[in-house]
Design an enzyme around this catalytic site. Structure first.
Site, PDB file in Angstrom:
ATOM      1  N   LYS A  42       0.829  -1.195   0.000  1.00 13.89           N
ATOM      2  CA  LYS A  42       0.000   0.000   0.000  1.00 13.89           C
ATOM      3  C   LYS A  42       0.868   1.251   0.000  1.00 13.89           C
ATOM      4  CE  LYS A  42      -3.956  -1.947   2.527  1.00 13.89           C
ATOM      5  NZ  LYS A  42      -4.806  -1.795   3.743  1.00 13.89           N
ATOM      6  N   GLY A  44       2.305   4.594   1.064  1.00 15.92           N
ATOM      7  CA  GLY A  44       2.477   5.083   2.432  1.00 15.92           C
ATOM      8  C   GLY A  44       3.415   4.225   3.236  1.00 15.92           C
ATOM      9  N   CYS A  47       5.397   3.553   7.578  1.00 16.41           N
ATOM     10  CA  CYS A  47       5.011   4.691   8.414  1.00 16.41           C
ATOM     11  C   CYS A  47       3.501   4.827   8.527  1.00 16.41           C
ATOM     12  CB  CYS A  47       5.604   5.978   7.851  1.00 16.41           C
ATOM     13  SG  CYS A  47       5.049   7.458   8.719  1.00 16.41           S
ATOM     14  N   GLY A 179      14.071  -4.999  23.934  1.00 17.63           N
ATOM     15  CA  GLY A 179      14.589  -3.814  23.252  1.00 17.63           C
ATOM     16  C   GLY A 179      14.087  -2.548  23.907  1.00 17.63           C
ATOM     17  N   ASP A 306      15.070   4.192   4.811  1.00 12.58           N
ATOM     18  CA  ASP A 306      15.575   3.198   5.756  1.00 12.58           C
ATOM     19  C   ASP A 306      16.633   2.268   5.193  1.00 12.58           C
ATOM     20  OD1 ASP A 306      13.868   4.288   7.582  1.00 12.58           O
ATOM     21  OD2 ASP A 306      12.591   2.513   7.819  1.00 12.58           O
ATOM     22  N   HIS A 439       3.360  33.150  26.433  1.00  8.48           N
ATOM     23  CA  HIS A 439       3.125  32.709  27.812  1.00  8.48           C
ATOM     24  C   HIS A 439       1.621  32.511  28.041  1.00  8.48           C
ATOM     25  CE1 HIS A 439       3.590  32.462  32.161  1.00  8.48           C
ATOM     26  NE2 HIS A 439       2.563  33.294  32.274  1.00  8.48           N
TER      27      HIS A 439
END
Length: 460
Positions: A42, A44, A47, A179, A306, A439
């Site tokens: 698919k 995308g 992620c 992990g 990656d 603030h």
């Protein structure tokens, strides 16, 4: 997904439709190139479907659960009953489906040709998909990553990866997370909020070992306070499982038992059997080696995301995909080093960091060339309203720019945008100190930290 392509020749062929791949495709069509985008699953990628988006949806459900439990603290009378995992999954899947539909529409609207199927590189300018050869004057490899395991550790039964954890239909009473990096700590955080007895096993000396030491100290303290157990400094040896659960043994003989075990020991590159070797592309443990401009050294072939050694982050993939398209167009984009790419661990508390840790800065610049400053969120009004603790830590080259920003606390990931600008634009503390921060916001904590490092602390 769009209809299978009819055209077979393109200016740019992109192999992989995840974060890096579709970013490269979108930027390339903006620059006037014809683009073929090859994807076997698919659009995308990890992620959207098995990573960033669904896990953060779970983390938001976890945040809501924690808010319900602590509602009385804020003057709201509410009763926490339970986690309806079916409803949680429906919420998560709805978010993913909406984003997927939007991406499909965008790709189609931009005129990108989607080629459905598993692609294999067959030459410097050719990729074969389902028996059909497609030609690209340039090729961008973006085939992504998969959930790794360890030698001798088989996935199956009560030993699962993050992919399986995203589709669970029941909540375990106890879980071991193998992990203690980003993925492991995020799931540990979710499961603890869902009522699971969680133990993290990390072979290195600490959780989130790539973060600054001050952040690690605060993070481990916060996890202990939440009741998340962890064992660090000893590596995994073996796991046994039966109908009742799993038994994990470490190399020192210590054992742990739980209903299931999540293996979160990192992600490996998807490059095996895709023709990269045969094309002459250099691989190192499966990763594609490129120069700093993402060129593989073969023809007009680039690699992004990656599969390129370094940080495995969706936004790094986006950036590299855009970079590759602009590099092909001859625009000479600026190289962004991994150290200057922001990182966020979306647990409770969140960790957000960019730039050098104190240790890395001292190793690079020398002990006498580094200054640090920590600002405690106890002094920040909005953090007190949210009920969070934590710190903002700055690392500066002495008499020079800020080279690292490291933050921990509820929702602190939302501050990483300004932190990235500070580090990448090599701002001096004195530069940031004159900026006005609204603030009350948590963003003020960044301003206060820079005021202090510039020698004029407002509340210190």
């Amino acid at each position: 997904m769009a209809d299978t392509a009819t055209a077979q020749e393109f200016d740019i062929l992109v192999l992989g439709g995840g974060s890096g791949g579709y970013a490269a495709a979108l930027r390339a069509v903006q620059l006037g190139f014809s683009v073929g985008l090859i994807e076997k699953g698919k659009l995308g990628g990890t992620c959207l479907h098995n990573g960033c988006i669904p896990t953060k949806a779970l983390l938001h459900s976890a945040e809501v659960a924690d808010s319900a439990r602590s509602a009385e603290k804020y003057g709201v009378k509410a009763t926490f009953e339970s986690i309806d995992l079916n409803a949680v999954n429906a919420y998560k899947d709805g978010i993913v489906a909406g984003k997927f539909k939007g991406l499909q529409g965008l790709i189609k609207a931009k005129g990108i040709t989607v080629i459905e199927g598993a692609g294999k590189l067959t030459g410097e300018n050719t990729v074969e998909v389902n028996g059909t050869t497609y030609t690209g004057k340039n090729i961008v490899l973006a085939t992504g990553s998969y959930s790794r395991s360890l030698p001798g550790l088989d996935i199956g039964g009560k030993v699962i990866t993050s992919d399986h954890a995203l589709t669970m239909e029941t909540i375990p009473s106890s879980a071991i997370v193998l992990g203690g990096g980003v993925i492991g700590c995020e799931f540990a955080s979710v499961w603890k909020s869902f009522g699971v007895d969680v133990t993290i096993i990390e072979g290195l000396p600490s959780l989130v070992p790539n973060e600054d030491a001050s952040i690690v100290k605060n993070f481990e303290r916060a996890f202990k306070k939440r009741g998340i157990k962890f064992n660090t400094g000893t590596f995994f040896d073996k796991v046994e499982q039966n109908d009742d659960g799993v038994k994990v043994t470490l190399v020192d003989g210590k054992t742990f038992e739980a209903d299931l075990m999540l293996v979160a020991v990192g992600r490996g590159p998807v490059t095996d059997g895709l023709g990269y070797d045969e094309a002459g592309i250099t691989l190192d443990r499966g990763f594609v080696i490129t120069n700093e401009r993402l060129h593989t050294g073969v023809g007009n072939i680039y690699a992004v995301g990656d599969i390129v050694p370094g940080l495995q982050l969706a936004h790094r993939g986006y950036q590299q995909g855009i970079f590759a398209a602009e590099e092909i167009a001859g625009l000479k984009p600026v190289v962004v080093e991994d150290v200057n790419i922001p990182k966020v661990t979306y647990s409770e508390p969140e960790i957000a960091s960019v730039g050098l840790t104190e240790k890395a800065a001292r190793e690079k610049l020398g002990d006498d060339k580094v200054e640090t400053q920590e600002y405690n969120l106890a002094g920040n009004g909005k953090s007190s309203i949210l009920g969070t603790g934590g710190i903002v830590k700055l690392v500066r080259e002495k008499d020079g720019p800020v080279v690292g920003v490291h933050m921990i606390g509820t929702r602190m990931g939302e501050q990483i945008g300004e932190a990235q600008l500070i580090v990448n634009w090599e701002a001096y503390p004195e530069d940031v100190a004159q900026l006005v921060h609204a603030h009350p916001t948590q963003n003020e904590s960044l301003g206060e930290a820079h005021l202090a490092l510039a020698g004029k602390p407002l509340h210190g």
